[in-house]
Design a protein around this motif. Structure first.
Motif, PDB file in Angstrom:
ATOM      1  N   LYS A 292       0.826  -1.205   0.000  1.00 21.06           N
ATOM      2  CA  LYS A 292       0.000   0.000   0.000  1.00 21.06           C
ATOM      3  C   LYS A 292       0.864   1.260   0.000  1.00 21.06           C
ATOM      4  CE  LYS A 292      -2.086   0.890   3.870  1.00 21.06           C
ATOM      5  NZ  LYS A 292      -1.540   2.194   4.354  1.00 21.06           N
ATOM      6  N   ASP A 293       2.025   1.182   0.643  1.00 21.20           N
ATOM      7  CA  ASP A 293       2.858   2.373   0.826  1.00 21.20           C
ATOM      8  C   ASP A 293       4.094   2.427  -0.059  1.00 21.20           C
ATOM      9  OD1 ASP A 293       1.366   3.470   3.170  1.00 21.20           O
ATOM     10  OD2 ASP A 293       2.005   1.571   4.066  1.00 21.20           O
ATOM     11  N   LYS A 319       8.894  11.963   4.665  1.00 23.80           N
ATOM     12  CA  LYS A 319       8.037  10.834   4.286  1.00 23.80           C
ATOM     13  C   LYS A 319       8.543   9.549   4.943  1.00 23.80           C
ATOM     14  CE  LYS A 319       6.076   8.662   0.127  1.00 23.80           C
ATOM     15  NZ  LYS A 319       4.687   9.160   0.244  1.00 23.80           N
ATOM     16  N   LYS A 322       7.398   9.275   8.466  1.00 24.13           N
ATOM     17  CA  LYS A 322       5.978   8.911   8.558  1.00 24.13           C
ATOM     18  C   LYS A 322       5.762   7.429   8.246  1.00 24.13           C
ATOM     19  CE  LYS A 322       4.191  13.508   7.360  1.00 24.13           C
ATOM     20  NZ  LYS A 322       3.445  14.297   6.349  1.00 24.13           N
ATOM     21  N   LEU A 323       6.646   6.865   7.392  1.00 18.94           N
ATOM     22  CA  LEU A 323       6.491   5.464   6.979  1.00 18.94           C
ATOM     23  C   LEU A 323       7.309   4.502   7.831  1.00 18.94           C
ATOM     24  CD1 LEU A 323       6.614   5.868   3.072  1.00 18.94           C
ATOM     25  CD2 LEU A 323       4.610   5.284   4.460  1.00 18.94           C
ATOM     26  N   ASN A 326       5.512   1.579   9.280  1.00 11.12           N
ATOM     27  CA  ASN A 326       5.094   0.630   8.240  1.00 11.12           C
ATOM     28  C   ASN A 326       6.254  -0.254   7.810  1.00 11.12           C
ATOM     29  OD1 ASN A 326       3.636   3.284   8.158  1.00 11.12           O
ATOM     30  ND2 ASN A 326       2.225   2.131   6.872  1.00 11.12           N
TER      31      ASN A 326
END
Length: 365
Positions: A292-293, A319, A322-323, A326
């Motif tokens: 998804k990312d 970025k 933020k990831l 994940n």
């Protein structure tokens, strides 16, 4: 038998050839690769090692011959010409042909070289050589121009990965690719491939593709699905699976990113660039996923990849932060962000983010 004798006495065609990362190193080898990847060039270059009377090269796509009759006569021809020690059969395209070829494998041959664009073809006791299009490093060797790094990369984007394209002027590439498509695919397959260009770097909806085609031509849904499978089987497209979600929609990429511009006038550089990055991942010889990312995820290497051609490094690092969670959840320990020119590096809690220009990244793989 007369036609086989004529083929036997034909001189091998002259080819432009530069050493590749691949070589024929087994007495029984099956070369599998898409049209334009250089299978024929590799076969013919290999045959130059043998005396003329000791080798036989057969191109099953030669329209002057009946391939089935040629293969039916081959065993008797080899029995009558025992001086032939090396047999090369190019452009095998069906299981029927494979079955006929297996009948001559017990002949007095020291070397057998077979070539096909069908990924599903297999022969017992044959080493398989998966031959892909040119990667960036090989393209530079083929292109043989003393350009700087930026200009070489620009030429790579303009030419694509086909072996023949590397020797052409930029203005000739599109016509050459289109002629190759017309030679190897029927009109329906070309129309479907053209519709595939809409989905480059996106989730492929075969149903939506079918609806688009149905407005332009008479075609069944089964035909669309069958031809899509054939295009993937023959190395025109790759369908990338979502990690841990095999039933989710797959993303579509061209195995030669240059095909996109030969199929459509529409431009989307961001999606085109993602396809360019994807093509370099064939070097890893392992399954590539998307998430998804992230554009790509290589599970075995714990490597996630994003393609951001013009992103500022500071924004990319933002970025990355933020990831980070994940990436941790995926089990990745590295994020590579491929750009046109920006670079940088940042590590957070054992996970490294590397911002790398494409040229440096591709040559370092």
């Amino acid at each position: 038998m007369d036609i086989l004798n004529h083929i036997y006495n034909l001189p091998l065609k002259s080819i432009k050839f530069i050493d590749r990362k691949f070589s024929i190193s087994s007495p029984k080898i099956l070369i599998i690769g898409p049209s334009g990847s250089g299978k024929t060039s590799l076969v013919i270059d290999s045959l130059k090692r043998f005396k003329n009377e000791e080798k036989l090269y057969i191109n099953l796509s030669d329209i002057r011959i009946n391939s089935e009759q040629i293969l039916d006569s081959l065993a008797d021809f080899l029995s009558e010409n025992r001086q032939i020690k090396t047999l090369a059969i190019d452009n095998i395209n069906s299981e029927i042909q494979v079955n006929k070829i297996t009948q001559i494998l017990d002949k007095n041959l020291e070397n057998i070289i077979l070539a096909t664009d069908k990924k599903s073809i297999n022969l017992p006791n044959f080493k398989i050589l998966n031959l892909n299009y040119l990667d960036y490093e090989e393209f530079i060797a083929f292109f043989r121009k003393n350009f700087d790094e930026d200009t070489l990369f620009s030429q790579f984007l303009s030419h694509g990965r086909s072996l023949a394209s590397a020797f052409l002027d930029t203005s000739e590439v599109t016509e050459s690719l289109q002629n190759s498509l017309k030679k190897n695919l029927n009109e329906i397959s070309i129309n479907i491939l053209r519709e595939c260009a809409i989905f480059q770097g996106q989730n492929l909806s075969a149903h939506e593709l079918y609806k688009n085609l149905k407005e332009k031509m008479k075609i069944s849904k089964d035909s669309v699905y069958g031809i899509l499978n054939e295009l993937e089987e023959r190395g025109y497209i790759s369908l990338v699976e979502k990690f841990n979600e095999p039933n989710s929609a797959k993303k579509l990429y061209f195995e030669d990113f240059g095909l996109r511009n030969a199929l459509s006038f529409k431009k989307d550089f961001a999606k085109f660039f993602v396809n360019v990055v994807f093509c370099e991942l064939f070097k890893f010889k392992e399954q590539v996923f998307y998430t998804k990312d992230f554009d790509f995820f290589l599970y075995k290497r714990k490597l996630a990849i994003l393609s951001i051609p013009f992103g500022d490094s500071d924004l990319i690092f933002l970025k990355f932060k933020k990831l980070h969670a994940n990436l941790k959840e995926l089990g990745a320990n590295r994020l590579q962000v491929i750009t046109m020119g920006n670079s940088g590096e940042l590590s957070i809690e054992g996970i490294k983010c590397e911002v790398v220009p494409f040229s440096r990244w591709a040559l370092g793989l």
